[in-house]
Structure formats: structure tokens, C-alpha cells
Motif scaffolding. Structure first.
Motif, PDB file in Angstrom:
ATOM      1  N   ASP A  47       0.872  -1.170   0.000  1.00 51.05           N
ATOM      2  CA  ASP A  47       0.000   0.000   0.000  1.00 51.05           C
ATOM      3  C   ASP A  47       0.913   1.225   0.000  1.00 51.05           C
ATOM      4  OD1 ASP A  47      -2.727   1.200   0.309  1.00 51.05           O
ATOM      5  OD2 ASP A  47      -1.736   2.070   2.062  1.00 51.05           O
TER       6      ASP A  47
ATOM      7  N   SER B 271       1.805   5.213   0.043  1.00 49.18           N
ATOM      8  CA  SER B 271       1.389   6.565   0.398  1.00 49.18           C
ATOM      9  C   SER B 271       2.564   7.500   0.131  1.00 49.18           C
ATOM     10  CB  SER B 271       0.939   6.644   1.859  1.00 49.18           C
ATOM     11  OG  SER B 271       2.007   6.334   2.729  1.00 49.18           O
TER      12      SER B 271
ATOM     13  N   GLU C  36      -0.938  -0.983  -5.859  1.00 49.34           N
ATOM     14  CA  GLU C  36      -1.932  -0.180  -6.550  1.00 49.34           C
ATOM     15  C   GLU C  36      -1.233   0.820  -7.451  1.00 49.34           C
ATOM     16  OE1 GLU C  36      -5.489   0.123  -3.254  1.00 49.34           O
ATOM     17  OE2 GLU C  36      -3.918   1.620  -3.235  1.00 49.34           O
ATOM     18  N   HIS C  37      -1.891   1.146  -8.532  1.00 51.18           N
ATOM     19  CA  HIS C  37      -1.355   2.157  -9.446  1.00 51.18           C
ATOM     20  C   HIS C  37      -1.649   3.517  -8.832  1.00 51.18           C
ATOM     21  CE1 HIS C  37      -0.381   4.465 -12.912  1.00 51.18           C
ATOM     22  NE2 HIS C  37      -0.116   3.387 -13.618  1.00 51.18           N
ATOM     23  N   THR C  38      -0.633   4.144  -8.243  1.00 51.76           N
ATOM     24  CA  THR C  38      -0.826   5.416  -7.540  1.00 51.76           C
ATOM     25  C   THR C  38      -0.098   6.578  -8.199  1.00 51.76           C
ATOM     26  OG1 THR C  38       1.041   4.904  -6.111  1.00 51.76           O
ATOM     27  CG2 THR C  38      -1.157   4.327  -5.292  1.00 51.76           C
TER      28      THR C  38
ATOM     29  N   TYR D  49       3.420   8.746  -6.573  1.00 52.69           N
ATOM     30  CA  TYR D  49       3.787   8.260  -5.236  1.00 52.69           C
ATOM     31  C   TYR D  49       4.489   6.901  -5.307  1.00 52.69           C
ATOM     32  CZ  TYR D  49       1.018  11.931  -3.000  1.00 52.69           C
ATOM     33  OH  TYR D  49       0.532  13.132  -2.580  1.00 52.69           O
TER      34      TYR D  49
ATOM     35  N   LEU E  12      -6.938   0.564  -8.998  1.00 50.49           N
ATOM     36  CA  LEU E  12      -7.611   0.745  -7.715  1.00 50.49           C
ATOM     37  C   LEU E  12      -9.099   0.385  -7.795  1.00 50.49           C
ATOM     38  CD1 LEU E  12      -7.575   1.745  -4.779  1.00 50.49           C
ATOM     39  CD2 LEU E  12      -7.915   4.045  -5.663  1.00 50.49           C
TER      40      LEU E  12
ATOM     41  N   ASP F 292      -3.823   1.139   6.260  1.00 51.82           N
ATOM     42  CA  ASP F 292      -2.765   0.814   5.303  1.00 51.82           C
ATOM     43  C   ASP F 292      -2.337  -0.642   5.437  1.00 51.82           C
ATOM     44  OD1 ASP F 292      -2.900   3.400   4.395  1.00 51.82           O
ATOM     45  OD2 ASP F 292      -1.188   4.101   5.561  1.00 51.82           O
TER      46      ASP F 292
END
Length: 175
Positions: A9, A11, A57-59, A62, A82, A97
Motif C-alpha cells: 500500500d 502513500s 496499486e497504481h498510484t 507516489y 484501484l 494501510d
């Protein structure tokens, strides 16, 4: 699929991870590390790229440091949409998270038939994507300033806000 599946995860400042066994879907380890190249590279030394697969995840930006490190070390990894992840999980109670990292890893184990390893695009394509994203941001900012300028020109009929109009015209020209 490899023996270990690590869900991450992402961030802005940290990466929460959960390692699952591919065959028994049991948690092998969990943790948090800094979302920086140095910390990620040090952590990746604990894993063998022939035995480990990563799911995240495709963020966007970040996750850029993590994607870069995984690619350089030749690890297999999946970027998961997501929305697709949320739909597959259905209604979930609780969000953290740590739980998200577990859910990402579990998704990778149960949906391995759908997943394809991610390959970084060519450098020029990456640069082009960044430029397009920046342009979109500037266009939005320009529209906001234009709308504010129109509103202040109307307001100027009753209240003197010429200085504000002058500043917004400068902003618009700058954009």
C-alpha cells in the motif's frame, strides 16, 4: 506464480507491505518502510527475484520510486487498478494501510490468472506523460483564474477591486 507475494500500500511518505505465501495465503511478514530509493533498495536485498512477486496499486507519482527500484532489480510486479481492486473486494469494513497491503497481496494470489507483469514505458514516453499531466494542471489553473477574473470584473461594477483584477491578469499571463 512465485512462492512469495508481497502486497504494498503506497502513500506519500511510507510503504506498508504484507508478505503472503502463494500456496497457503498465510501472512509471512508485515511492515512499513520509507518511500525513498535508499530504504526501498535496502529492503529489496532481503528478497530473491526468482521467488518473489510484488503487487501494488497504481498510484502514479507516489509509487515512482518503488516501481523504479523493482524494475532495476528485475523483480516481477503488478500494478493493480484501484477501481478493479475495490470492485473485487466488495464492501469491506475497516480501512487501514496494513489491511490494504494484505488485501492487495490477497488479490494478487486469487486473481493471478488476470494479472500481467508491468513493464516500465520507454523514457521518452514517461517524459511525455509527465508533460501531458503538467499541461492538464496548467489548463485547470488557467480556467480557475479566468473564472475568478470574470467574477471580479462583475464585482468591480459595485466595489473597487481593480488591484485584484490587475493581479489576476498577471497570473493569467504567467500561466
Amino acid at each position: 506464480m512465485k512462492n512469495l507475494v508481497i502486497g504494498i500500500d503506497i502513500s506519500k511518505d511510507t510503504l506498508d507491505y504484507c508478505t503472503l505465501g502463494n500456496s497457503d495465503v498465510q501472512v509471512k511478514s508485515r511492515g512499513v518502510l520509507e518511500n525513498q530509493h535508499k530504504a526501498i533498495n535496502k529492503w529489496l536485498k532481503c528478497f530473491d527475484n526468482t521467488n518473489t512477486v510484488f503487487a501494488l496499486e497504481h498510484t502514479g507519482h507516489y509509487g515512482a520510486a518503488l516501481v523504479d527500484c523493482l524494475s532495476q532489480k528485475k523483480f516481477v510486479f503488478y500494478l493493480i487498478n484501484l477501481l478493479e481492486l475495490k470492485k473485487s473486494l466488495g464492501i469491506q469494513r475497516g480501512k487501514s494501510d496494513t489491511k490494504d497491503a494484505y488485501r492487495i497481496a490477497e488479490y494478487a494470489v486469487t486473481n493471478k490468472h488476470k494479472l500481467e507483469p508491468y513493464q516500465l514505458p520507454a523514457e521518452n514516453l514517461g517524459r511525455l506523460k509527465a508533460l501531458i499531466t503538467a499541461r492538464e494542471r496548467y489548463v485547470k489553473m488557467s480556467v480557475q483564474v479566468q473564472n475568478s477574473l470574470k467574477a471580479n470584473e462583475i464585482l468591480n461594477r459595485t466595489i473597487d477591486v481593480k488591484m485584484l483584477i490587475k493581479e489576476e491578469k498577471k497570473q493569467y499571463q504567467s500561466l
